[in-house]
Write a protein that holds these residues in place. Structure first.
Motif, PDB file in Angstrom:
ATOM      1  N   HIS A  19      27.959  45.990  30.145  1.00 11.87           N
ATOM      2  CA  HIS A  19      27.286  45.025  29.280  1.00 11.87           C
ATOM      3  C   HIS A  19      28.325  44.054  28.717  1.00 11.87           C
ATOM      4  N   GLU A  20      27.842  42.998  28.108  1.00 16.07           N
ATOM      5  CA  GLU A  20      28.755  42.004  27.554  1.00 16.07           C
ATOM      6  C   GLU A  20      29.655  42.581  26.472  1.00 16.07           C
ATOM      7  N   ASP A  21      29.196  43.652  25.788  1.00 13.24           N
ATOM      8  CA  ASP A  21      30.024  44.277  24.756  1.00 13.24           C
ATOM      9  C   ASP A  21      31.017  45.283  25.328  1.00 13.24           C
ATOM     10  N   GLY A  22      31.040  45.425  26.668  1.00 11.15           N
ATOM     11  CA  GLY A  22      31.984  46.327  27.321  1.00 11.15           C
ATOM     12  C   GLY A  22      31.468  47.725  27.570  1.00 11.15           C
ATOM     13  N   SER A 246      40.211  36.109  51.877  1.00 11.21           N
ATOM     14  CA  SER A 246      41.230  35.072  51.676  1.00 11.21           C
ATOM     15  C   SER A 246      40.862  34.165  50.505  1.00 11.21           C
ATOM     16  N   HIS A 247      39.568  34.029  50.214  1.00 17.99           N
ATOM     17  CA  HIS A 247      39.148  33.291  49.022  1.00 17.99           C
ATOM     18  C   HIS A 247      39.323  34.154  47.784  1.00 17.99           C
ATOM     19  N   LEU A 248      38.950  35.405  47.887  1.00 21.67           N
ATOM     20  CA  LEU A 248      39.047  36.340  46.763  1.00 21.67           C
ATOM     21  C   LEU A 248      40.465  36.447  46.219  1.00 21.67           C
ATOM     22  N   VAL A 249      41.468  36.477  47.104  1.00 17.45           N
ATOM     23  CA  VAL A 249      42.836  36.725  46.656  1.00 17.45           C
ATOM     24  C   VAL A 249      43.412  35.566  45.846  1.00 17.45           C
ATOM     25  N   ASN A 250      42.696  34.458  45.758  1.00 18.84           N
ATOM     26  CA  ASN A 250      43.112  33.378  44.874  1.00 18.84           C
ATOM     27  C   ASN A 250      42.724  33.659  43.422  1.00 18.84           C
ATOM     28  N   PHE A 251      41.971  34.735  43.223  1.00 22.27           N
ATOM     29  CA  PHE A 251      41.484  35.099  41.908  1.00 22.27           C
ATOM     30  C   PHE A 251      41.922  36.545  41.625  1.00 22.27           C
ATOM     31  N   ASP A 252      41.309  37.196  40.642  1.00 22.87           N
ATOM     32  CA  ASP A 252      41.554  38.615  40.387  1.00 22.87           C
ATOM     33  C   ASP A 252      40.412  39.414  41.004  1.00 22.87           C
ATOM     34  N   VAL A 253      40.735  40.489  41.700  1.00 27.45           N
ATOM     35  CA  VAL A 253      39.769  41.158  42.574  1.00 27.45           C
ATOM     36  C   VAL A 253      38.539  41.668  41.822  1.00 27.45           C
ATOM     37  N   ILE A 254      38.732  42.468  40.793  1.00 27.58           N
ATOM     38  CA  ILE A 254      37.584  43.113  40.147  1.00 27.58           C
ATOM     39  C   ILE A 254      36.675  42.091  39.453  1.00 27.58           C
ATOM     40  N   PRO A 255      37.207  41.174  38.629  1.00 28.73           N
ATOM     41  CA  PRO A 255      36.321  40.166  38.042  1.00 28.73           C
ATOM     42  C   PRO A 255      35.617  39.306  39.091  1.00 28.73           C
ATOM     43  N   TYR A 256      36.295  39.009  40.200  1.00 22.60           N
ATOM     44  CA  TYR A 256      35.682  38.227  41.280  1.00 22.60           C
ATOM     45  C   TYR A 256      34.479  38.968  41.849  1.00 22.60           C
ATOM     46  N   SER A 268      23.814  42.887  35.906  1.00 19.92           N
ATOM     47  CA  SER A 268      23.290  42.008  34.851  1.00 19.92           C
ATOM     48  C   SER A 268      24.329  41.083  34.240  1.00 19.92           C
ATOM     49  N   THR A 269      25.593  41.493  34.227  1.00 20.87           N
ATOM     50  CA  THR A 269      26.653  40.637  33.709  1.00 20.87           C
ATOM     51  C   THR A 269      27.899  40.826  34.575  1.00 20.87           C
ATOM     52  N   PRO A 270      28.812  39.850  34.570  1.00 26.14           N
ATOM     53  CA  PRO A 270      30.059  40.001  35.331  1.00 26.14           C
ATOM     54  C   PRO A 270      31.193  40.585  34.493  1.00 26.14           C
ATOM     55  N   THR A 271      30.878  41.212  33.370  1.00 18.09           N
ATOM     56  CA  THR A 271      31.900  41.650  32.420  1.00 18.09           C
ATOM     57  C   THR A 271      32.872  42.651  33.028  1.00 18.09           C
ATOM     58  N   ALA A 272      34.156  42.385  32.839  1.00 18.54           N
ATOM     59  CA  ALA A 272      35.223  43.335  33.169  1.00 18.54           C
ATOM     60  C   ALA A 272      35.966  43.650  31.882  1.00 18.54           C
TER      61      ALA A 272
END
Length: 307
Positions: A19-22, A246-256, A268-272
């Motif tokens: 969730h957004e609150d972690g 190859s696109h993913l590695v330009n970012f951080d893996v888990i948040p991507y 429901s949310t992309p929260t990491a």
């Protein structure tokens, strides 16, 4: 040795939706598991690096595992990652995994404290003595800084509960040498998704990976092609996977991956959890545009036009 063949195939290293609150988002976790099963995934690796296992509390790790086991409904195998710097904590998590219904446990080597091979072996032996579940070593030198010797694997393979290794390294020569020294009954899981085709050709019985979260059917199709010896198709599918990686590695893996799953309408949310990165709106838009333009990722969406 316990039968390792039932762990052949494609196992998703599950993300842990939040969730957004972690807090843990269990309904999204159930949807993710069911979505994966619909796309043919053979099993799940729960609470590992991709699952932010070391950012969860001990109780959260247990709760996530219980939710996954219940959500599978017996349609996929579940392996619990119970690795910890503490042998005592790993034992507790292993015993919980056995009681909860996991089919095997896996553990990364103890890290931070610089212990030797003898202490690492004792660590695994203590965990195995505490349960009847098979153990799969988790080799990830890029994260742990620990390089295990081939002799270590030979010694561990003699233990009837130690059935294999999750091999997260690009050193395919080393992977082949583990196969050569430990025999065909010793399970080898390819751990770097971008070289699964090579790993499968040389030694791997299957794969455990994080990008399976976003595109499970690509990997199950690849595994089917491997089993059929259709290596032209395997290469073509690996190329499609690598275009995304190859696109993913330009970012951080888990948040991507969480952002893609969010846009696919699965979680429901992309929260990491902190300290992992939170993307800017511009970065999110870049990922969104790539998703929309990529046939593989779009095919796995539960919504026609993720927005």
């Amino acid at each position: 040795m316990a039968n390792s063949k039932r762990f052949h195939g494609i196992f998703t290293a599950l993300v842990t939706p939040m969730h957004e609150d972690g807090g843990i988002d269990h309904p999204s976790l159930v949807r993710l598991v069911q979505h994966q099963i619909e796309h043919g995934i053979h099993g799940f690796y729960v609470g590992g690096s991709t699952g932010e296992g070391f950012l969860l509390t001990r109780e959260e790790r247990k709760q996530v595992l219980e939710t996954v086991i219940q959500a599978t409904g017996g349609k996929a195998r579940v392996v619990a990652h119970i690795g910890s710097m503490s042998t005592m904590e790993s034992v507790e998590l292993a015993q919980h995994a056995e009681a909860a219904g996991a089919e095997a446990v896996s553990a990364v080597v103890p890290f931070y404290y610089k212990v030797g091979a003898r202490e690492i072996q004792k660590h695994y032996e203590t965990i195995m003595a505490a349960t009847k579940l098979p153990m799969i070593i988790y080799h990830f030198p890029g994260a742990t800084g620990v390089q295990l010797s081939l002799g270590f694997y030979e010694e561990m393979a003699k233990h009837p509960q130690c059935i294999g290794v999750k091999f997260t390294s690009l050193n395919l020569f080393e992977m082949e040498q583990i196969r050569s020294r430990c025999g065909d009954d010793f399970l080898i899981w390819n751990g770097h998704d971008e070289v699964f085709a090579g790993g499968a050709l040389i030694a791997a019985d299957g794969a455990v990976g994080s990008t399976m979260n976003m595109m499970p059917s690509l990997y199950t199709d690849m595994y089917t092609s491997i089993q059929g010896g259709n290596w032209d198709e395997v290469r073509a599918l690996q190329s499609k996977a690598n275009a995304i990686i190859s696109h993913l590695v330009n970012f951080d893996v888990i948040p991507y991956e969480k952002y893609v799953l969010y846009k696919q309408g699965i979680i429901s949310t992309p929260t990491a959890r902190q300290p992992l990165r939170q993307f800017t709106s511009e970065e999110n838009e870049q990922i969104h545009r790539f998703l929309q333009s990529n046939e593989i990722l779009s095919r796995h969406s539960k919504v026609n036009n993720p927005s």
